[in-house]
Scaffold this motif. Sequence first.
Motif, PDB file in Angstrom:
ATOM      1  N   VAL A 191      33.711  51.246  30.805  1.00 33.64           N
ATOM      2  CA  VAL A 191      34.590  51.091  31.968  1.00 33.64           C
ATOM      3  C   VAL A 191      34.277  49.749  32.622  1.00 33.64           C
ATOM      4  O   VAL A 191      33.110  49.409  32.833  1.00 33.64           O
ATOM      5  N   PRO A 192      35.301  48.929  32.918  1.00 33.57           N
ATOM      6  CA  PRO A 192      35.071  47.678  33.642  1.00 33.57           C
ATOM      7  C   PRO A 192      35.151  47.909  35.144  1.00 33.57           C
ATOM      8  O   PRO A 192      35.749  48.894  35.608  1.00 33.57           O
ATOM      9  N   ASP A 193      34.548  47.019  35.928  1.00 32.01           N
ATOM     10  CA  ASP A 193      34.757  47.100  37.370  1.00 32.01           C
ATOM     11  C   ASP A 193      36.152  46.550  37.669  1.00 32.01           C
ATOM     12  O   ASP A 193      36.747  45.823  36.850  1.00 32.01           O
ATOM     13  N   PRO A 194      36.753  46.908  38.813  1.00 34.91           N
ATOM     14  CA  PRO A 194      38.151  46.527  39.080  1.00 34.91           C
ATOM     15  C   PRO A 194      38.416  45.029  39.054  1.00 34.91           C
ATOM     16  O   PRO A 194      39.541  44.604  38.777  1.00 34.91           O
ATOM     17  N   ASP A 195      37.404  44.219  39.353  1.00 35.87           N
ATOM     18  CA  ASP A 195      37.591  42.767  39.380  1.00 35.87           C
ATOM     19  C   ASP A 195      37.296  42.102  38.043  1.00 35.87           C
ATOM     20  O   ASP A 195      37.392  40.878  37.923  1.00 35.87           O
ATOM     21  N   GLY A 196      36.915  42.887  37.040  1.00 36.79           N
ATOM     22  CA  GLY A 196      36.674  42.331  35.719  1.00 36.79           C
ATOM     23  C   GLY A 196      35.427  41.481  35.608  1.00 36.79           C
ATOM     24  O   GLY A 196      35.305  40.651  34.701  1.00 36.79           O
ATOM     25  N   PHE A 243      26.810  45.269  31.931  1.00 33.14           N
ATOM     26  CA  PHE A 243      26.963  43.965  31.296  1.00 33.14           C
ATOM     27  C   PHE A 243      27.728  43.038  32.240  1.00 33.14           C
ATOM     28  O   PHE A 243      28.692  43.459  32.892  1.00 33.14           O
ATOM     29  N   ALA A 244      27.311  41.778  32.297  1.00 28.98           N
ATOM     30  CA  ALA A 244      28.112  40.738  32.955  1.00 28.98           C
ATOM     31  C   ALA A 244      29.058  40.161  31.915  1.00 28.98           C
ATOM     32  O   ALA A 244      28.674  39.961  30.761  1.00 28.98           O
ATOM     33  N   GLY A 271      26.133  43.941  40.319  1.00 31.07           N
ATOM     34  CA  GLY A 271      26.678  44.722  39.217  1.00 31.07           C
ATOM     35  C   GLY A 271      25.655  45.510  38.435  1.00 31.07           C
ATOM     36  O   GLY A 271      26.018  46.315  37.571  1.00 31.07           O
ATOM     37  N   SER A 272      24.372  45.294  38.704  1.00 28.41           N
ATOM     38  CA  SER A 272      23.331  45.955  37.929  1.00 28.41           C
ATOM     39  C   SER A 272      23.161  47.408  38.352  1.00 28.41           C
ATOM     40  O   SER A 272      23.572  47.816  39.448  1.00 28.41           O
ATOM     41  N   LEU A 273      22.553  48.190  37.467  1.00 27.75           N
ATOM     42  CA  LEU A 273      22.246  49.583  37.742  1.00 27.75           C
ATOM     43  C   LEU A 273      20.782  49.700  38.118  1.00 27.75           C
ATOM     44  O   LEU A 273      19.921  49.039  37.535  1.00 27.75           O
ATOM     45  N   GLY A 274      20.489  50.563  39.101  1.00 26.31           N
ATOM     46  CA  GLY A 274      19.106  50.714  39.508  1.00 26.31           C
ATOM     47  C   GLY A 274      18.845  52.081  40.084  1.00 26.31           C
ATOM     48  O   GLY A 274      19.749  52.892  40.260  1.00 26.31           O
ATOM     49  N   GLY A 275      17.585  52.336  40.395  1.00 27.74           N
ATOM     50  CA  GLY A 275      17.218  53.605  41.006  1.00 27.74           C
ATOM     51  C   GLY A 275      17.180  54.747  40.011  1.00 27.74           C
ATOM     52  O   GLY A 275      17.350  54.574  38.799  1.00 27.74           O
ATOM     53  N   THR A 276      16.983  55.925  40.537  1.00 29.67           N
ATOM     54  CA  THR A 276      16.920  57.135  39.725  1.00 29.67           C
ATOM     55  C   THR A 276      18.249  57.856  39.788  1.00 29.67           C
ATOM     56  O   THR A 276      18.853  57.962  40.858  1.00 29.67           O
ATOM     57  N   ALA A 277      18.684  58.369  38.670  1.00 26.33           N
ATOM     58  CA  ALA A 277      19.964  59.066  38.627  1.00 26.33           C
ATOM     59  C   ALA A 277      19.900  60.366  39.413  1.00 26.33           C
ATOM     60  O   ALA A 277      18.942  61.128  39.298  1.00 26.33           O
TER      61      ALA A 277
END
Length: 364
Positions: free
Chosen positions: A64-69, A86-87, A137-143
């Motif tokens: 899935v892309p973010d809305p701004d691509g 991913f960037a 845009g990065s993912l972090g923390g605990t799910a």
Amino acid sequence: MTNGAAADAGDAQAEGAAPGRRAYIGSFTANGGRGITTAAVDPESGALTVLHSTDAVPNPSYLVPDPDGRWLYAVSETADGAAAAFALTPGGQPELLGPAVPVGGADPTHLTLVEGRLATANYSSGSVSALPVGEDGSLGGTAGVLAHEGSGPHADRQEGPHAHAVAPAPDGRWLLSVDLGTDSVRICTFADPAAEAPDVHDEVPLRPGSGPRHLAFHPHGHHVYVIHELDPVVTVCRWDGARGALTPLGECRLLPEGAEAAGTYPSGLVVSPDGRFAWAANRGHDSLSVLALDPSGGAATLVTTVPCGGRWPRALALHPDGRHLYVANERSGDVTWFTVDPVTGVPVRGGAIEAPAASCVVFV
């Protein structure tokens, strides 16, 4: 892995094009897939030209892309279960933003962005996870993990919950979770902004044994279409966004009268931007169902079926302009594109590219 000549040609073609100039194809690396493949999209014919690919994470089966691509997100459909960010470079190459992050669930099959989080549907563990998304845009923390409960009448497929898809409501207030194992759709909310996991607002039962797999909203936002894997049907539902209420209205068969349903396992569903048509993919039958929607969106009728252009169509994608339809054929290892007849809604095959173990297509 990079195809430099194709990349140069594709970038020249895509320069200055409208949104949807590139396609990103997810695949199963465990079955010979290339990971995430980038392709240029011809705006007139819909044809794809492969640019490059990356196998930075295993089994990026859904994207899935973010809305701004700017960014692209992928599940890593493995027993350990992870998601990756991913960037997207100016040339379209996805560059991994740090290591993949565990989602706290097994075999995530689907993901979406909602309320500043990345949500995943974890099939084998029957749960929904949420990961915080940073400003970069990065993912972090605990799910945060919401565990589903329940089962269905098919002992071999519905022995427990199997979350298969997550989708935000049009206004972004709700997250809908489709569970194949419990024959239900859960309506979730992040009412507490500090909560890591979503809360269940309501659970809507669908026909026992039908195995709901994915859903799509009508563009006006008042109806939802749920496609089932264990029976080739789509359930039409009314959606009340103010109350977070989903009401099943009826079903539409996906195969022609007299066709054998056994061995057919529908997968993906998309709706046209004008709300006149919907298309469904049927694995086993290896076809696309063309559905006509009534003006309100509250009823669907099967128009016809056409060959999907390959074997085992795992997912469908509609180009943002609504003129071209794409099918990820997992077992034949290709992505086929079709031009949609604007009057009848019937797709006409245009061509295909090789894409081993293809599982989804998205556009940026």
